[in-house]
Design a protein around this motif. Structure first.
Motif, PDB file in Angstrom:
ATOM      1  N   ARG A  15      -1.998  -4.131  -8.011  1.00 38.82           N
ATOM      2  CA  ARG A  15      -2.760  -4.198  -6.781  1.00 38.82           C
ATOM      3  C   ARG A  15      -3.813  -5.291  -6.846  1.00 38.82           C
ATOM      4  O   ARG A  15      -4.323  -5.616  -7.886  1.00 38.82           O
ATOM      5  N   GLU A  17      -7.550  -6.238  -5.102  1.00 41.33           N
ATOM      6  CA  GLU A  17      -8.648  -5.811  -4.259  1.00 41.33           C
ATOM      7  C   GLU A  17      -8.792  -6.855  -3.164  1.00 41.33           C
ATOM      8  O   GLU A  17      -8.510  -8.024  -3.381  1.00 41.33           O
ATOM      9  N   GLN A  77     -17.550  -3.357   3.888  1.00 38.78           N
ATOM     10  CA  GLN A  77     -17.800  -2.179   3.058  1.00 38.78           C
ATOM     11  C   GLN A  77     -16.989  -0.975   3.542  1.00 38.78           C
ATOM     12  O   GLN A  77     -16.395  -0.258   2.744  1.00 38.78           O
ATOM     13  N   ARG A  80     -13.314  -1.288   2.534  1.00 41.10           N
ATOM     14  CA  ARG A  80     -13.120  -0.960   1.107  1.00 41.10           C
ATOM     15  C   ARG A  80     -13.160   0.552   0.890  1.00 41.10           C
ATOM     16  O   ARG A  80     -12.316   1.110   0.192  1.00 41.10           O
ATOM     17  N   GLU A  81     -14.170   1.199   1.457  1.00 34.20           N
ATOM     18  CA  GLU A  81     -14.311   2.649   1.277  1.00 34.20           C
ATOM     19  C   GLU A  81     -13.118   3.401   1.844  1.00 34.20           C
ATOM     20  O   GLU A  81     -12.639   4.360   1.241  1.00 34.20           O
ATOM     21  N   TYR A  82     -12.632   2.983   2.997  1.00 35.00           N
ATOM     22  CA  TYR A  82     -11.483   3.624   3.625  1.00 35.00           C
ATOM     23  C   TYR A  82     -10.269   3.581   2.699  1.00 35.00           C
ATOM     24  O   TYR A  82      -9.586   4.585   2.488  1.00 35.00           O
ATOM     25  N   LEU A  83     -10.000   2.426   2.128  1.00 35.19           N
ATOM     26  CA  LEU A  83      -8.836   2.271   1.248  1.00 35.19           C
ATOM     27  C   LEU A  83      -9.031   2.963  -0.092  1.00 35.19           C
ATOM     28  O   LEU A  83      -8.059   3.403  -0.707  1.00 35.19           O
ATOM     29  N   GLU A  84     -10.258   3.071  -0.553  1.00 41.06           N
ATOM     30  CA  GLU A  84     -10.521   3.771  -1.814  1.00 41.06           C
ATOM     31  C   GLU A  84     -10.354   5.279  -1.660  1.00 41.06           C
ATOM     32  O   GLU A  84      -9.955   5.956  -2.598  1.00 41.06           O
ATOM     33  N   GLN A  85     -10.633   5.819  -0.486  1.00 41.42           N
ATOM     34  CA  GLN A  85     -10.516   7.266  -0.261  1.00 41.42           C
ATOM     35  C   GLN A  85      -9.068   7.730  -0.339  1.00 41.42           C
ATOM     36  O   GLN A  85      -8.774   8.759  -0.931  1.00 41.42           O
ATOM     37  N   SER A  86      -8.177   6.963   0.274  1.00 41.54           N
ATOM     38  CA  SER A  86      -6.774   7.344   0.295  1.00 41.54           C
ATOM     39  C   SER A  86      -5.940   6.124   0.693  1.00 41.54           C
ATOM     40  O   SER A  86      -6.226   5.505   1.716  1.00 41.54           O
ATOM     41  N   PRO A  87      -4.925   5.797  -0.080  1.00 43.38           N
ATOM     42  CA  PRO A  87      -4.092   4.643   0.256  1.00 43.38           C
ATOM     43  C   PRO A  87      -3.385   4.835   1.603  1.00 43.38           C
ATOM     44  O   PRO A  87      -3.085   5.970   2.008  1.00 43.38           O
ATOM     45  N   TRP A 110      -3.246  -9.275  -0.818  1.00 38.69           N
ATOM     46  CA  TRP A 110      -2.551  -8.124  -1.392  1.00 38.69           C
ATOM     47  C   TRP A 110      -1.241  -8.614  -1.952  1.00 38.69           C
ATOM     48  O   TRP A 110      -0.527  -9.358  -1.293  1.00 38.69           O
TER      49      TRP A 110
END
Length: 160
Positions: A15, A17, A77, A80-87, A110
């Motif tokens: 992956r 970032e 920000q 990033r947070e959205y994608l870190e919570q759940s793919p 990506w």
């Protein structure tokens, strides 16, 4: 050509970032936001495009310029947070909706190998678009439409 026949076509690169920050050396300072040149903004967005010779449209540069410093940094920000919570594939899997995943094969934000994650979504169609990057709809609208139109037509027919 372009349609993904097997996941073996993808090089497993892991992956990435999201990247493409306005200042590679560090945080963008609020005081510098208003002084950014068009070329600095284009440079910051260049990882979203891979088509050789593609010039980022003036309107897109103007749209970024119209953002406040706060809205720009808060949006980055929140993404990033959205994608870190759940793919995304995990979020899409339970919806049971038709899904066409288009990846620019030369995406610099990506790795195209990330496309294999969408195989876990039932019925997902995955297509790699050669030469294109993160923004195929801007880089080559006719090529992107050539994938979208048959998909949307098939979905509309299935719902009748």
């Amino acid at each position: 050509m372009g349609r993904l026949e097997s996941m073996g076509e993808l090089e497993p690169k892991g992956r990435l970032e999201p990247k493409g920050e306005l200042e590679p050396e560090g945080e963008l300072e609020r005081s510098k936001w208003a002084q950014l040149t068009d070329e600095q903004i284009r440079h910051a967005m260049e990882t979203a495009f891979s088509l050789p010779g593609y010039r980022i449209p003036d309107q897109l540069v103007d749209d970024v310029r119209a953002m406040t410093y706060h809205s720009f940094t808060a949006t980055q920000q929140a993404s990033r947070e959205y994608l870190e919570q759940s793919p995304l594939p995990d979020r899409l899997r339970p919806l049971g909706l038709p899904l066409l995943v288009l990846f620019g094969k030369n995406d610099r934000r990506w790795h195209s190998a990330s496309a294999h994650d969408y195989q876990s979504v039932p019925g997902a169609q995955i297509e790699l678009l050669p030469v294109l990057g993160h923004s195929p709809n801007l880089e080559n609208p006719p090529r992107t439409a050539a994938s979208l139109l048959p998909f949307t037509t098939a979905v509309a027919r299935a719902r009748r």
